[in-house]
Design a protein around this motif. Structure first.
Motif, PDB file in Angstrom:
ATOM      1  N   TYR A 118     -28.169 -13.566  -3.014  1.00 29.16           N
ATOM      2  CA  TYR A 118     -27.249 -12.570  -3.574  1.00 29.16           C
ATOM      3  C   TYR A 118     -25.896 -13.198  -3.899  1.00 29.16           C
ATOM      4  O   TYR A 118     -25.504 -14.196  -3.288  1.00 29.16           O
ATOM      5  CB  TYR A 118     -27.054 -11.410  -2.586  1.00 29.16           C
ATOM      6  CG  TYR A 118     -28.307 -10.601  -2.386  1.00 29.16           C
ATOM      7  CD1 TYR A 118     -28.624  -9.562  -3.245  1.00 29.16           C
ATOM      8  CD2 TYR A 118     -29.191 -10.908  -1.359  1.00 29.16           C
ATOM      9  CE1 TYR A 118     -29.794  -8.826  -3.072  1.00 29.16           C
ATOM     10  CE2 TYR A 118     -30.366 -10.181  -1.183  1.00 29.16           C
ATOM     11  CZ  TYR A 118     -30.659  -9.145  -2.045  1.00 29.16           C
ATOM     12  OH  TYR A 118     -31.813  -8.428  -1.874  1.00 29.16           O
ATOM     13  N   LYS A 119     -25.206 -12.574  -4.865  1.00 28.17           N
ATOM     14  CA  LYS A 119     -23.863 -13.020  -5.245  1.00 28.17           C
ATOM     15  C   LYS A 119     -22.871 -12.240  -4.389  1.00 28.17           C
ATOM     16  O   LYS A 119     -22.867 -11.006  -4.399  1.00 28.17           O
ATOM     17  CB  LYS A 119     -23.581 -12.721  -6.724  1.00 28.17           C
ATOM     18  CG  LYS A 119     -24.493 -13.443  -7.683  1.00 28.17           C
ATOM     19  CD  LYS A 119     -24.051 -13.135  -9.120  1.00 28.17           C
ATOM     20  CE  LYS A 119     -25.193 -13.388 -10.078  1.00 28.17           C
ATOM     21  NZ  LYS A 119     -25.549 -12.219 -10.859  1.00 28.17           N
ATOM     22  N   VAL A 120     -22.039 -12.978  -3.666  1.00 25.89           N
ATOM     23  CA  VAL A 120     -21.149 -12.332  -2.701  1.00 25.89           C
ATOM     24  C   VAL A 120     -19.731 -12.893  -2.743  1.00 25.89           C
ATOM     25  O   VAL A 120     -19.507 -14.013  -3.191  1.00 25.89           O
ATOM     26  CB  VAL A 120     -21.701 -12.487  -1.265  1.00 25.89           C
ATOM     27  CG1 VAL A 120     -23.043 -11.797  -1.110  1.00 25.89           C
ATOM     28  CG2 VAL A 120     -21.814 -13.961  -0.867  1.00 25.89           C
ATOM     29  N   ARG A 121     -18.808 -12.082  -2.267  1.00 22.54           N
ATOM     30  CA  ARG A 121     -17.430 -12.496  -2.023  1.00 22.54           C
ATOM     31  C   ARG A 121     -16.989 -11.881  -0.711  1.00 22.54           C
ATOM     32  O   ARG A 121     -17.371 -10.768  -0.391  1.00 22.54           O
ATOM     33  CB  ARG A 121     -16.498 -11.945  -3.111  1.00 22.54           C
ATOM     34  CG  ARG A 121     -16.188 -12.935  -4.176  1.00 22.54           C
ATOM     35  CD  ARG A 121     -15.307 -12.314  -5.244  1.00 22.54           C
ATOM     36  NE  ARG A 121     -15.588 -12.970  -6.497  1.00 22.54           N
ATOM     37  CZ  ARG A 121     -14.992 -14.083  -6.905  1.00 22.54           C
ATOM     38  NH1 ARG A 121     -14.055 -14.637  -6.175  1.00 22.54           N
ATOM     39  NH2 ARG A 121     -15.323 -14.632  -8.041  1.00 22.54           N
ATOM     40  N   ASN A 122     -16.138 -12.600   0.005  1.00 27.12           N
ATOM     41  CA  ASN A 122     -15.600 -12.092   1.263  1.00 27.12           C
ATOM     42  C   ASN A 122     -14.136 -11.729   1.042  1.00 27.12           C
ATOM     43  O   ASN A 122     -13.373 -12.531   0.517  1.00 27.12           O
ATOM     44  CB  ASN A 122     -15.715 -13.175   2.339  1.00 27.12           C
ATOM     45  CG  ASN A 122     -15.337 -12.671   3.716  1.00 27.12           C
ATOM     46  OD1 ASN A 122     -15.324 -11.480   3.968  1.00 27.12           O
ATOM     47  ND2 ASN A 122     -15.020 -13.594   4.610  1.00 27.12           N
ATOM     48  N   MET A 123     -13.750 -10.501   1.432  1.00 23.50           N
ATOM     49  CA  MET A 123     -12.329 -10.140   1.351  1.00 23.50           C
ATOM     50  C   MET A 123     -11.629 -10.729   2.567  1.00 23.50           C
ATOM     51  O   MET A 123     -11.811 -10.259   3.689  1.00 23.50           O
ATOM     52  CB  MET A 123     -12.111  -8.629   1.301  1.00 23.50           C
ATOM     53  CG  MET A 123     -10.645  -8.304   1.061  1.00 23.50           C
ATOM     54  SD  MET A 123     -10.284  -6.532   0.987  1.00 23.50           S
ATOM     55  CE  MET A 123      -9.959  -6.189   2.722  1.00 23.50           C
ATOM     56  N   ILE A 124     -10.841 -11.780   2.326  1.00 29.00           N
ATOM     57  CA  ILE A 124     -10.199 -12.462   3.442  1.00 29.00           C
ATOM     58  C   ILE A 124      -9.079 -11.607   4.031  1.00 29.00           C
ATOM     59  O   ILE A 124      -8.420 -10.859   3.329  1.00 29.00           O
ATOM     60  CB  ILE A 124      -9.673 -13.862   3.056  1.00 29.00           C
ATOM     61  CG1 ILE A 124      -8.779 -13.788   1.813  1.00 29.00           C
ATOM     62  CG2 ILE A 124     -10.825 -14.834   2.833  1.00 29.00           C
ATOM     63  CD1 ILE A 124      -8.001 -15.055   1.574  1.00 29.00           C
ATOM     64  N   GLY A 125      -8.929 -11.724   5.341  1.00 31.79           N
ATOM     65  CA  GLY A 125      -7.912 -10.930   6.032  1.00 31.79           C
ATOM     66  C   GLY A 125      -8.414  -9.571   6.460  1.00 31.79           C
ATOM     67  O   GLY A 125      -7.857  -8.951   7.360  1.00 31.79           O
ATOM     68  N   GLY A 126      -9.469  -9.100   5.794  1.00 32.51           N
ATOM     69  CA  GLY A 126     -10.078  -7.830   6.161  1.00 32.51           C
ATOM     70  C   GLY A 126      -9.124  -6.652   6.057  1.00 32.51           C
ATOM     71  O   GLY A 126      -8.082  -6.720   5.409  1.00 32.51           O
ATOM     72  N   MET A 127      -9.496  -5.563   6.719  1.00 35.79           N
ATOM     73  CA  MET A 127      -8.700  -4.341   6.661  1.00 35.79           C
ATOM     74  C   MET A 127      -7.337  -4.515   7.335  1.00 35.79           C
ATOM     75  O   MET A 127      -6.404  -3.770   7.056  1.00 35.79           O
ATOM     76  CB  MET A 127      -9.463  -3.176   7.292  1.00 35.79           C
ATOM     77  CG  MET A 127     -10.675  -2.737   6.488  1.00 35.79           C
ATOM     78  SD  MET A 127     -10.306  -2.256   4.775  1.00 35.79           S
ATOM     79  CE  MET A 127      -9.582  -0.623   5.026  1.00 35.79           C
ATOM     80  N   LEU A 128      -7.214  -5.527   8.193  1.00 34.22           N
ATOM     81  CA  LEU A 128      -5.912  -5.785   8.822  1.00 34.22           C
ATOM     82  C   LEU A 128      -4.864  -6.136   7.764  1.00 34.22           C
ATOM     83  O   LEU A 128      -3.682  -5.869   7.939  1.00 34.22           O
ATOM     84  CB  LEU A 128      -6.025  -6.946   9.827  1.00 34.22           C
ATOM     85  CG  LEU A 128      -6.853  -6.675  11.076  1.00 34.22           C
ATOM     86  CD1 LEU A 128      -7.002  -7.959  11.888  1.00 34.22           C
ATOM     87  CD2 LEU A 128      -6.221  -5.577  11.925  1.00 34.22           C
TER      88      LEU A 128
END
Length: 102
Positions: free
Chosen positions: A84-94
């Motif tokens: 799958y094609k993915v990206r991670n949102m760095i830092g998250g909800m914080l």
């Protein structure tokens, strides 16, 4: 292992403001998402991802979100291994300063 693509909270906020079509998946636990999620995000707990792979499309890119970006990074590695094609949102909800929905 191939590097995971990332997106910053600021970049994501701009994409939402520009009304881009996004596939956001929040992998936090129920009590965490109860405190607010990014509008338009789909909630699939991290532990449920393997049994819910049929809900994902290999032609689309998914942005994974959690509290600090550690769990979402793990999910990204797993999903990328499945093709799958993915990206991670760095830092998250914080680090998320944008709108949230309860």
């Amino acid at each position: 292992m191939e590097q995971i693509k990332i997106i910053t909270p600021e970049e994501l906020e701009k994409k939402i403001e520009n009304e881009e079509e996004l596939n956001l998946v929040d992998v936090r636990e129920d009590e965490e998402v109860a405190q607010g999620m990014i509008p338009g995000a789909k909630h699939i707990r991290m532990g449920e991802i393997p049994e819910r792979l049929n809900e994902f499309d290999k032609d689309k890119e998914y942005i994974f979100i959690c509290r600090s970006s550690r769990r979402s990074e793990n999910v990204c590695y797993y999903m990328q291994e499945q093709g799958y094609k993915v990206r991670n949102m760095i830092g998250g909800m914080l680090e998320w300063k944008g709108e949230i929905v309860l």
